[in-house]
Structures are given as C-alpha cells and as structure tokens.
Scaffold this active site. Sequence first.
Site, PDB file in Angstrom:
ATOM      1  N   SER A 187     -40.047 -23.471  -7.389  1.00 44.42           N
ATOM      2  CA  SER A 187     -40.800 -22.323  -6.879  1.00 44.42           C
ATOM      3  C   SER A 187     -42.207 -22.680  -6.407  1.00 44.42           C
ATOM      4  O   SER A 187     -42.920 -21.818  -5.904  1.00 44.42           O
ATOM      5  CB  SER A 187     -40.905 -21.246  -7.968  1.00 44.42           C
ATOM      6  OG  SER A 187     -41.630 -21.725  -9.078  1.00 44.42           O
ATOM      7  N   THR A 220     -44.498 -18.094  -8.712  1.00 43.15           N
ATOM      8  CA  THR A 220     -45.770 -18.745  -8.433  1.00 43.15           C
ATOM      9  C   THR A 220     -46.367 -19.366  -9.692  1.00 43.15           C
ATOM     10  O   THR A 220     -46.057 -18.950 -10.790  1.00 43.15           O
ATOM     11  CB  THR A 220     -46.753 -17.634  -7.970  1.00 43.15           C
ATOM     12  OG1 THR A 220     -46.158 -16.922  -6.908  1.00 43.15           O
ATOM     13  CG2 THR A 220     -48.087 -18.182  -7.565  1.00 43.15           C
ATOM     14  N   THR A 232     -47.599 -21.587  -4.286  1.00 42.86           N
ATOM     15  CA  THR A 232     -46.173 -21.254  -4.349  1.00 42.86           C
ATOM     16  C   THR A 232     -45.444 -21.724  -3.107  1.00 42.86           C
ATOM     17  O   THR A 232     -46.039 -21.899  -2.039  1.00 42.86           O
ATOM     18  CB  THR A 232     -45.994 -19.728  -4.486  1.00 42.86           C
ATOM     19  OG1 THR A 232     -44.630 -19.420  -4.705  1.00 42.86           O
ATOM     20  CG2 THR A 232     -46.488 -18.993  -3.254  1.00 42.86           C
ATOM     21  N   ARG A 274     -42.371 -15.451   6.573  1.00 43.33           N
ATOM     22  CA  ARG A 274     -42.812 -14.542   5.515  1.00 43.33           C
ATOM     23  C   ARG A 274     -43.937 -15.158   4.698  1.00 43.33           C
ATOM     24  O   ARG A 274     -43.923 -16.330   4.365  1.00 43.33           O
ATOM     25  CB  ARG A 274     -41.634 -14.206   4.604  1.00 43.33           C
ATOM     26  CG  ARG A 274     -41.963 -13.236   3.456  1.00 43.33           C
ATOM     27  CD  ARG A 274     -42.288 -13.954   2.157  1.00 43.33           C
ATOM     28  NE  ARG A 274     -42.438 -13.008   1.035  1.00 43.33           N
ATOM     29  CZ  ARG A 274     -42.808 -13.380  -0.192  1.00 43.33           C
ATOM     30  NH1 ARG A 274     -43.075 -14.639  -0.457  1.00 43.33           N
ATOM     31  NH2 ARG A 274     -42.925 -12.466  -1.155  1.00 43.33           N
ATOM     32  N   VAL A 275     -44.937 -14.340   4.376  1.00 38.86           N
ATOM     33  CA  VAL A 275     -46.058 -14.731   3.520  1.00 38.86           C
ATOM     34  C   VAL A 275     -46.139 -13.734   2.375  1.00 38.86           C
ATOM     35  O   VAL A 275     -46.053 -12.526   2.589  1.00 38.86           O
ATOM     36  CB  VAL A 275     -47.385 -14.750   4.311  1.00 38.86           C
ATOM     37  CG1 VAL A 275     -48.569 -14.985   3.383  1.00 38.86           C
ATOM     38  CG2 VAL A 275     -47.339 -15.826   5.401  1.00 38.86           C
ATOM     39  N   GLY A 276     -46.289 -14.227   1.164  1.00 34.28           N
ATOM     40  CA  GLY A 276     -46.382 -13.361   0.002  1.00 34.28           C
ATOM     41  C   GLY A 276     -47.808 -13.076  -0.404  1.00 34.28           C
ATOM     42  O   GLY A 276     -48.744 -13.188   0.398  1.00 34.28           O
ATOM     43  N   ASP A 277     -47.999 -12.725  -1.662  1.00 38.49           N
ATOM     44  CA  ASP A 277     -49.327 -12.339  -2.142  1.00 38.49           C
ATOM     45  C   ASP A 277     -50.207 -13.520  -2.495  1.00 38.49           C
ATOM     46  O   ASP A 277     -51.436 -13.395  -2.536  1.00 38.49           O
ATOM     47  CB  ASP A 277     -49.187 -11.453  -3.384  1.00 38.49           C
ATOM     48  CG  ASP A 277     -48.567 -12.202  -4.554  1.00 38.49           C
ATOM     49  OD1 ASP A 277     -47.441 -12.716  -4.400  1.00 38.49           O
ATOM     50  OD2 ASP A 277     -49.194 -12.288  -5.628  1.00 38.49           O
ATOM     51  N   THR A 284     -47.975 -12.909 -10.316  1.00 36.31           N
ATOM     52  CA  THR A 284     -46.759 -13.632  -9.998  1.00 36.31           C
ATOM     53  C   THR A 284     -45.641 -12.614  -9.844  1.00 36.31           C
ATOM     54  O   THR A 284     -45.768 -11.468 -10.271  1.00 36.31           O
ATOM     55  CB  THR A 284     -46.421 -14.641 -11.114  1.00 36.31           C
ATOM     56  OG1 THR A 284     -45.299 -15.441 -10.709  1.00 36.31           O
ATOM     57  CG2 THR A 284     -46.115 -13.952 -12.430  1.00 36.31           C
ATOM     58  N   GLY A 285     -44.558 -13.027  -9.214  1.00 35.11           N
ATOM     59  CA  GLY A 285     -43.452 -12.101  -9.009  1.00 35.11           C
ATOM     60  C   GLY A 285     -43.250 -11.777  -7.543  1.00 35.11           C
ATOM     61  O   GLY A 285     -43.598 -12.569  -6.670  1.00 35.11           O
ATOM     62  N   LEU A 286     -42.703 -10.618  -7.271  1.00 32.12           N
ATOM     63  CA  LEU A 286     -42.370 -10.230  -5.902  1.00 32.12           C
ATOM     64  C   LEU A 286     -43.642  -9.850  -5.151  1.00 32.12           C
ATOM     65  O   LEU A 286     -44.241  -8.803  -5.383  1.00 32.12           O
ATOM     66  CB  LEU A 286     -41.381  -9.060  -5.917  1.00 32.12           C
ATOM     67  CG  LEU A 286     -40.779  -8.670  -4.578  1.00 32.12           C
ATOM     68  CD1 LEU A 286     -40.006  -9.834  -3.955  1.00 32.12           C
ATOM     69  CD2 LEU A 286     -39.855  -7.470  -4.738  1.00 32.12           C
ATOM     70  N   GLY A 287     -44.060 -10.713  -4.234  1.00 33.56           N
ATOM     71  CA  GLY A 287     -45.363 -10.595  -3.604  1.00 33.56           C
ATOM     72  C   GLY A 287     -45.598  -9.319  -2.842  1.00 33.56           C
ATOM     73  O   GLY A 287     -46.715  -8.790  -2.820  1.00 33.56           O
TER      74      GLY A 287
END
Length: 315
Positions: free
Chosen positions: A73, A176, A194, A204-207, A227-230
Amino acid sequence: MSTLATVPLAGIARNLSGKTAETIAYKPHILSTWNHGMPANDKAWEVLETGGSILDAVEQGVMVTENDLSNLSVGLQGLPDREGIVTLDASIMKGDGSCGAVAFVRQVKHPISLARKVMENTPHVLLAGEGARQFAIAEGMPLEEEVLSPNAEKAYERWKENAKYQPIINIENHDTIGMIGLDETGSLAGSCTTSGLAYKMHGRVGDSPIIGAGLFVDDQVGAATATGLGEEVIRICGAFLIVELMRQGRTPQEACEEAVRRAVAKSKNLDSTQIGFLALNKEGSFGGYAIRPGFNFAQHHANGRSLIDAGSWFN
C-alpha cells in the site's frame, strides 16, 4: 530499551496519576498509522536521538515503509491502478505552515523526499504527474524501472480475471502511512505517503497529498493525519478539521471522534468505507479513532513503544 506493547486505546484508561489516555502527554512523541508504523517510528526516533529535526524524523521514518518490499500500500512495490501502473502520492508539513506534496507521480522511490523538495526548493505546494516526475529528475533523484513487484504483479493478475473495483475494509488497498511527531522543544511535523487505492482509475489522487485532508500541522495547536478511503477524508477536510477542533478546545481523542462522526454523516457508501484518524496536540497528548474496528496505530515516546488498537464508531 524501549518496550513493546499491543493494547486497545480504551485499555490504556488511566495511569497512576489518574490521567486518561487522551490526556497523557509525552515530548518527544511519534505516532503513525497501522502496524507498519512500528519500524517507521523506530527510525524516526533514531533520527531524533541522533540530533535530527522533527522534520527529518517524519521524512526518514516513512521512508522505511516506502522501502518495505512486503508492503502493498506504500511505495513502488504497492498495488497498481487498473492500467497496471503504480502511481504515488505524498505530503510533508511543518508546524510553521511550510508544506509540500506530490501526486500521481511515477518511478520515484521516495515520494516523501520529493514532497520535501517541493516544499523547500519551489514556490509551490503540490506538483503532479509528469511535472512531478520532471522535477525529481531536475533535483537529481534517480528514476526506478517501471515494473511491478512480484507480489503486486500476482495480485494484479488475479484482479484482472474480473477487473472489478471494490474497496475492502482494512486490507492493503488503501492503507497509507501517516506520521505525526512532536520534539522536545514543541515543534511539530507530519508526513503521509501511499501508493493509493488498488486498481484505481488512472489519474486518481487520494487524500494523502492534499494538505488539510490527509495531513495538517500547526505548531500553535497540534497535528493530524488520516488513513483509509481518501475520497471520504477529502469530503470533510479531515486533518484540518481535527486541528481546528483542537484549537477550539477539544482533546485529540474528542477531535478524532468528531471527525469520524462527520465522515459517517457524509459517506456515500458507508458499508465499504473505513477511515482512521490520528491526532497529537502541542502538549504531546494523543488520540486515534476510526469508523470500524481494525484500525491500529504505532506510538513511540521516551517510556516505550506500543501498537494501539483504536476505538471505532461501529463496535
């Protein structure tokens, strides 16, 4: 020697002075997300003990995870997007507001170090995609060959049999490493890195690289990371929200719990969502909380090192 303990946050209820876990304060103090935070924290602590700054500590700490070939991850060995390409996100921040980030970057072994270079060597906060890659080259950072790690390649080949994207709670498709730290002088810093959601849409870009979502640090108040679903973290500006709640007088634990309440209220698909938050205030008190059971975090201070199971909205 530091000692290792694995305990639930609720189980650290009181020390001999009667203080609850969320009011126990340590300086210096390092926190990071998930089991892989343990070796990362060890490195961060080593940096502090040998005279490095808290910024050096949070950078070099998460570099351990970026180097961990068993981790799917974080780093170039992480799980790819749906095109079979590994793209990385990272951010770093100091308590004085200085910050840098990279997103959707390829072939860079240590995106956290590239994020620090953005902070220190450019007038910008965030570089993305090919621009971030070109900046890495200009800064003398070698690019790695673009091949999947053996573990990631096996997982990707299995995924292609159905080619369906579906987040799975508490597994390494969105886990992350976020690290926040406080030194003995009261200076704060944080880092987040991450490889993002497994089998995400390309681009795609997360948090994690979004200052205020996956990471926020303010020397006057404290620091937070997620952490988790951004997507769910971005919707509530999670890390910034927690720091602002602490500014208003909430403890780190109370602030994390309120952020989870906000995320639950905003979630578009709660059944498939996990978020974990960590917070540390300027006095060295800490907190952690998640939507669902399963989120743990690593802690390191002068009295020892622990892996702590956080409380959660759903029990």
